[in-house]
Design an enzyme around this catalytic site. Structure first.
Site, mmCIF file in Angstrom:
data_model
loop_
_atom_site.group_PDB
_atom_site.id
_atom_site.type_symbol
_atom_site.label_atom_id
_atom_site.label_comp_id
_atom_site.label_asym_id
_atom_site.label_seq_id
_atom_site.Cartn_x
_atom_site.Cartn_y
_atom_site.Cartn_z
ATOM 1 N N ASP A 7 0.873 -1.166 0.000
ATOM 2 C CA ASP A 7 0.000 0.000 0.000
ATOM 3 C C ASP A 7 0.925 1.236 0.000
ATOM 4 O OD1 ASP A 7 -2.218 1.777 0.620
ATOM 5 O OD2 ASP A 7 -1.500 1.741 2.701
ATOM 6 N N ASP A 9 -0.210 5.117 0.980
ATOM 7 C CA ASP A 9 -0.501 6.069 2.062
ATOM 8 C C ASP A 9 -0.535 5.358 3.410
ATOM 9 O OD1 ASP A 9 -0.965 8.605 0.613
ATOM 10 O OD2 ASP A 9 -2.497 7.402 -0.382
ATOM 11 N N GLU A 16 -0.481 10.927 5.429
ATOM 12 C CA GLU A 16 -1.832 11.479 5.632
ATOM 13 C C GLU A 16 -1.827 12.919 6.146
ATOM 14 O OE1 GLU A 16 -4.258 10.626 4.151
ATOM 15 O OE2 GLU A 16 -4.202 8.464 3.861
ATOM 16 N N LYS A 51 -11.426 12.821 -3.643
ATOM 17 C CA LYS A 51 -12.690 13.422 -4.118
ATOM 18 C C LYS A 51 -13.865 12.863 -3.313
ATOM 19 C CE LYS A 51 -11.757 12.222 -8.477
ATOM 20 N NZ LYS A 51 -10.312 11.898 -8.452
ATOM 21 N N HIS A 79 -9.895 19.043 -5.932
ATOM 22 C CA HIS A 79 -8.997 17.908 -5.761
ATOM 23 C C HIS A 79 -7.728 18.071 -6.594
ATOM 24 C CE1 HIS A 79 -7.540 13.693 -6.097
ATOM 25 N NE2 HIS A 79 -7.693 13.814 -4.804
ATOM 26 N N THR A 121 -4.565 6.034 -4.136
ATOM 27 C CA THR A 121 -4.217 7.434 -4.343
ATOM 28 C C THR A 121 -4.020 7.771 -5.828
ATOM 29 O OG1 THR A 121 -2.998 9.230 -3.237
ATOM 30 C CG2 THR A 121 -1.687 7.447 -4.166
ATOM 31 N N ASN A 125 0.813 11.038 -7.400
ATOM 32 C CA ASN A 125 1.273 11.017 -6.004
ATOM 33 C C ASN A 125 2.247 9.856 -5.774
ATOM 34 O OD1 ASN A 125 -0.583 13.048 -5.682
ATOM 35 N ND2 ASN A 125 -2.006 11.887 -4.407
ATOM 36 N N ASP A 180 -1.871 -0.438 6.191
ATOM 37 C CA ASP A 180 -1.864 0.272 7.481
ATOM 38 C C ASP A 180 -3.265 0.532 8.010
ATOM 39 O OD1 ASP A 180 -2.262 2.220 5.315
ATOM 40 O OD2 ASP A 180 -2.437 3.634 6.981
HETATM 41 C C1 XBP Z 1 -5.278 6.346 1.165
HETATM 42 C C2 XBP Z 1 -6.299 7.277 0.692
HETATM 43 C C3 XBP Z 1 -5.950 8.277 -0.294
HETATM 44 C C4 XBP Z 1 -5.307 9.533 0.192
HETATM 45 C C5 XBP Z 1 -5.690 10.689 -0.693
HETATM 46 O O1 XBP Z 1 -5.844 5.040 1.303
HETATM 47 O O2 XBP Z 1 -7.425 7.175 1.060
HETATM 48 O O3 XBP Z 1 -7.162 8.618 -0.871
HETATM 49 O O4 XBP Z 1 -5.697 9.778 1.524
HETATM 50 O O5 XBP Z 1 -5.260 10.521 -1.975
HETATM 51 P P1 XBP Z 1 -4.954 3.730 1.066
HETATM 52 P P2 XBP Z 1 -6.032 11.249 -3.207
HETATM 53 O O6 XBP Z 1 -3.659 3.930 1.781
HETATM 54 O O7 XBP Z 1 -5.764 2.635 1.697
HETATM 55 O O8 XBP Z 1 -4.756 3.520 -0.413
HETATM 56 O O9 XBP Z 1 -6.440 12.612 -2.738
HETATM 57 O O10 XBP Z 1 -5.011 11.297 -4.306
HETATM 58 O O11 XBP Z 1 -7.225 10.417 -3.586
HETATM 59 MG MG MG Z 2 -2.958 3.054 3.510
#
Ligand code: XBP
Ligand code: MG
Length: 235
Positions: A7, A9, A16, A51, A79, A121, A125, A180
């Site tokens: 993963d 993020d 975050e 979004k 966004h 994401t 990014n 996570d």
């Molecule tokens: C992470 C997310 C992402 C980011 C925001 O979840 O929810 O949406 O917080 O990114 P995970 P964007 O780690 O489970 O993939 O604004 O680019 O959507």
């Molecule tokens: Mg994550």
């Protein structure tokens, strides 16, 4: 265990807070007067995807705002602006990888393990996080990158994991996912991929029933430890 699926993020990096600040930067640029503090953001993380997260916020805090005729375009522009600010933070070096992640990636590659990515994401990014922290070549280290653009439905649905497994030509039990969050774990469970959860400050108090194990950090995590963990699946 033939592949590690990372993963992004909260797993590769504690992103975050940088996401949260980038949302707030965008809200300032659009003169909206919304401020997402850490406590509120923790609740908003229930919904993946930026979004979708803005819409979820409005549903709960300003449902009338959602009635605007231009709401879809506005969320899209907001966004895009949020992504601009997030990328600036990455490029300024404000978002390092989690301690232990770089060593784990190098060790996995040296041992001939396949590595891949499954995230919700925005594509730019992921590419920027990797190139800033690991160099341009690192994009080629990953057999495939499943990002928020490859499937229409995000985690907790299993689509991104199914997409990655299909690309890798592997069965779910031949991979180990590193996540996570509860949403990430549920996505794995629905795709039948074994999942190790390594928590962070935003996710530590979530419910992780169904994970293979829950660890607090990557600092002593080695491929041998991950293989030993996978071996417990057969018991
Ligand atoms: C992470 C997310 C992402 C980011 C925001 O979840 O929810 O949406 O917080 O990114 P995970 P964007 O780690 O489970 O993939 O604004 O680019 O959507
Ligand atoms: Mg994550």
């Amino acid at each position: 265990m033939k592949a590690l699926i990372f993963d992004v993020d909260g797993t590769l990096a504690d992103t975050e807070d940088a996401h949260r600040k980038a949302f707030n930067d965008a809200f300032v640029e659009f003169k909206l007067g919304w401020v997402w503090d850490s406590d509120l953001y923790k609740k908003l993380l229930k919904v993946t995807g930026g979004k979708q997260r803005i819409r979820f916020f409005l549903e709960n805090h300003d449902p009338d705002f959602l009635q605007r005729a231009d709401i879809d375009d506005l969320i899209l522009s907001l966004h895009q602006t949020k992504t601009k600010y997030f990328i600036a933070r990455l490029e300024n070096g404000q978002v390092p990888l989690r301690p232990g992640i770089e060593d784990l990636i190098h060790e996995a590659r040296a041992m001939g393990l396949t590595i891949a990515i499954a995230t919700t994401t925005t594509p730019v990014n992921v590419r920027t996080l990797l190139t800033v922290n690991l160099g341009k070549d690192s994009l080629d280290w990953f057999a495939c990158i499943g990002d928020g653009g490859v499937v229409p439905v995000l985690k907790p649905e299993p689509d991104v994991y199914n997409w990655v497994l299909d690309k890798l030509g592997l069965r779910p039990e031949e991979a180990l996912a590193l996540e996570d969050s509860r949403n990430g774990l549920i996505s794995c469970v629905r795709a039948s991929v074994p999942c190790l959860v390594v928590t962070n400050d935003y996710t530590a108090d979530q419910d992780f029933s169904g994970c293979l194990a829950q660890w607090p950090n990557y600092e002593d995590v080695t491929v041998a430890k991950l293989e030993a963990l996978c071996a417990t699946i057969k018991l």
